[in-house]
Design a protein around this motif. Structure first.
Motif, PDB file in Angstrom:
ATOM      1  N   ILE A 153      36.658 129.149 -92.774  1.00  0.00           N
ATOM      2  CA  ILE A 153      35.544 129.492 -91.889  1.00  0.00           C
ATOM      3  C   ILE A 153      36.062 129.876 -90.502  1.00  0.00           C
ATOM      4  CG2 ILE A 153      33.462 128.587 -90.745  1.00  0.00           C
ATOM      5  CD1 ILE A 153      32.938 126.963 -93.297  1.00  0.00           C
ATOM      6  N   ALA A 154      37.079 129.165 -90.020  1.00  0.00           N
ATOM      7  CA  ALA A 154      37.701 129.531 -88.739  1.00  0.00           C
ATOM      8  C   ALA A 154      38.267 130.952 -88.809  1.00  0.00           C
ATOM      9  CB  ALA A 154      38.805 128.536 -88.392  1.00  0.00           C
ATOM     10  N   LYS A 155      38.846 131.284 -89.954  1.00  0.00           N
ATOM     11  CA  LYS A 155      39.386 132.637 -90.161  1.00  0.00           C
ATOM     12  C   LYS A 155      38.269 133.673 -90.091  1.00  0.00           C
ATOM     13  CE  LYS A 155      42.388 135.153 -93.391  1.00  0.00           C
ATOM     14  NZ  LYS A 155      43.199 135.029 -94.627  1.00  0.00           N
ATOM     15  N   ALA A 156      37.111 133.317 -90.675  1.00  0.00           N
ATOM     16  CA  ALA A 156      35.953 134.219 -90.623  1.00  0.00           C
ATOM     17  C   ALA A 156      35.476 134.402 -89.189  1.00  0.00           C
ATOM     18  CB  ALA A 156      34.826 133.659 -91.494  1.00  0.00           C
ATOM     19  N   LEU A 157      35.456 133.316 -88.431  1.00  0.00           N
ATOM     20  CA  LEU A 157      35.017 133.396 -87.033  1.00  0.00           C
ATOM     21  C   LEU A 157      35.966 134.248 -86.198  1.00  0.00           C
ATOM     22  CD1 LEU A 157      33.898 129.689 -86.412  1.00  0.00           C
ATOM     23  CD2 LEU A 157      32.442 131.675 -86.819  1.00  0.00           C
ATOM     24  N   SER A 158      37.258 134.265 -86.571  1.00  0.00           N
ATOM     25  CA  SER A 158      38.234 135.074 -85.831  1.00  0.00           C
ATOM     26  C   SER A 158      37.960 136.565 -86.003  1.00  0.00           C
ATOM     27  CB  SER A 158      39.660 134.756 -86.308  1.00  0.00           C
ATOM     28  OG  SER A 158      39.930 135.370 -87.565  1.00  0.00           O
TER      29      SER A 158
END
Length: 506
Positions: A153-158
């Motif tokens: 999810i952090a990767k998606a937010l990036s």
């Protein structure tokens, strides 16, 4: 609330199979939209169309995103528009750090040189947003599944996500990790992120979804607005399976016979840390025709118990006695355990239960090749006959037993695992999370198979993290905590409250 996404009249055909048939869905901006349906209904296929895995031109129909027609040629195309999909099988590189995984393919670089200070600083900010306290340099391999999901999810937010798609995000998570992930989705919603969640866990859908679209057999059945008060589990189930399921568990006449399986004073130590005793002086019994459940929290030792009994597949310094029909049974290796009449359906069907690249035919006979061989050579026609028999008996939905099991839905894969072990003609079946990751319709069919086994006089041991499943299927339930049984309850006295009180009391 404006509409962010419309998928209109989507039809997707594979050779011999129409996976999607005129499916339409509308997602409002800033909502959490759930998609529910049985395994094989077409949910994941629809999301692969949306994300460009199946590119424009490979399907019929149209996608309207943010008010304009959209044709995505690949995943990067959809990601550039803020559509990010997180698949059930996480796509992280285990031996890279959290920071490297988050920015893989999207590196913070100038003139081909990665700016590690910027990478780590931005990663820290992203991890804070998803509630992860790990350092950016931590290897992903050292994280549990729940934390890996948060890294995704952090990767998606990036990537400045605007529409986040999650395919069965809590399927492999513990209760606490699942709740944390759902809380995060609600936080992202408050920040303006729209989400589509595919899930079989209807209690979770009820908790977070603003609206629900139900797909059955590749077609849209209904869209339910949660804000109108019409969202109930019974309504979703009825639309998913095409029938009312007032009784989630098939009726069974309970007739227990003589004691068939007995375990006496069983002790198991950790395979690497000899000072840790995983199973402590444990005894149990199961009668012919009886379904006995084992309840317990994750880490209580349920799977370790099952694997240690089945051919000593887990642990060291194992002691104790296994009796089948009152006589000592040699279960010291997997081959000997099978010969003694034991079968073990693992909780991890993809890694330990099946060879995904092989056919249904080959997987079905894998544990009992001698029965389809002559002079040490497997005879294809006999193997095919066996696979066809179990395909019919277990209602495995497939055009051919020569299809690779990797192409089957989760429920049908689980039936192949059951077929493999039923072909060994066992006396005792140990089922470890037999319905994990499959939908309510497929669950009902698995329950029916379990009932047929008990009616045939088999002894069934069922490990499950789903309390309603244990309560609905078991004649007796052993409650396990920290490697020991802390209680035993008959079906008429068992309840979720009593089970939890036994666990907590210890």
């Amino acid at each position: 609330m404006t509409t962010l996404l419309e998928m209109r009249n989507i039809t997707k055909t594979f050779p011999g199979v129409k996976a999607l048939d005129d499916v339409s869905i509308a997602v409002r901006e800033g909502e959490i939209h759930a998609i529910c349906g049985e395994n094989g209904a077409g949910k994941s296929t629809l999301m692969k169309v949306l994300s460009g895995v199946y590119p424009a031109g490979s399907y019929e129909g149209e996608i309207v995103y943010d008010g304009a027609a959209a044709e995505f040629r690949d995943i990067r195309d959809s990601e550039d528009r803020g559509i990010i999909i997180i698949h059930q099988e996480l796509a992280l590189v285990p031996l890279l750090s959290i920071a490297e995984n988050i920015y893989l393919g999207n590196e913070r670089a100038q003139s081909g040189v990665i700016n590690w200070q910027e990478t780590f600083q931005q990663t820290e900010g992203l991890l804070k947003k998803v509630g992860l306290r790990e350092a950016p340099g931590t290897l992903v391999d050292s994280l549990g599944v729940g934390k890996q999901q948060l890294v995704e999810i952090a990767k998606a937010l990036s990537k400045n996500v605007r529409l986040l798609i999650l395919d069965e995000p809590t399927a492999a998570l513990s209760e606490s990790d699942s709740q944390a992930l759902l809380d995060l989705l609600l936080e992202l919603k408050a920040q303006g992120v729209t989400s589509i969640i595919i899930s079989h866990k209807l209690n979770e859908v009820k908790r977070v979804a603003d609206s629900v679209t139900v797909i059955r057999d590749g077609a849209t059945i209904s869209t339910i607005d949660a804000r109108g008060g019409d969202l109930t589990e019974d309504r979703i189930v009825r639309d998913m399976v095409g029938r009312d399921m007032a009784h989630r568990f098939p009726d069974r006449e309970r007739r227990a016979g003589e004691v068939l399986f007995e375990l006496k004073n069983w002790n198991v130590r950790h395979p690497e840390h000899r000072d840790r005793q995983m199973i402590r002086d444990l005894s149990m019994h199961v009668r012919a025709g009886e379904v006995v459940g084992i309840a317990g929290l994750m880490g209580s030792g349920r799977t370790e118990l099952a694997m240690s009994v089945f051919g000593r597949s887990y642990g060291r310094d194992i002691s104790g006695e296994v009796l089948i029909h009152g006589k000592p049974a040699d279960v010291s290796t997997v081959d000997r355990a099978i010969a003694a009449g034991l079968a073990y359906v693992t909780e991890d069907r993809k890694s330990l239960g099946l060879i995904l690249e092989e056919t249904i035919q080959r997987n079905t006979t894998l544990a009992n090749l001698g029965a389809v061989a002559k002079n040490g050579v497997v005879e294809d026609y006999r193997e095919t006959e066996v696979a066809e028999k179990y395909r019919r008996d277990l209602n495995i939905r497939t055009p051919s037993v020569f299809q690779k099991v990797m192409n089957l839905s989760g429920g049908n894969q689980q039936k192949v695992v059951l077929a493999k072990w039923l072909f060994t003609e066992p006396e005792v079946l140990i089922l470890d999370e037999p319905t994990r990751g499959i939908d309510v319709g497929a669950k009902y069919e698995i329950y029916g198979i379990i009932n047929e086994l008990s009616a045939a006089g088999k002894a069934v041991i069922m490990i499950s993290s789903e309390m309603p499943e244990l309560l609905g299927m078991s004649d007796r339930i052993y409650v396990m905590n920290e490697g020991s049984f802390v209680g035993e309850l008959n079906a008429d006295e068992a309840s979720q409250e009593r089970i939890m009180s036994l666990i907590v009391r210890e």
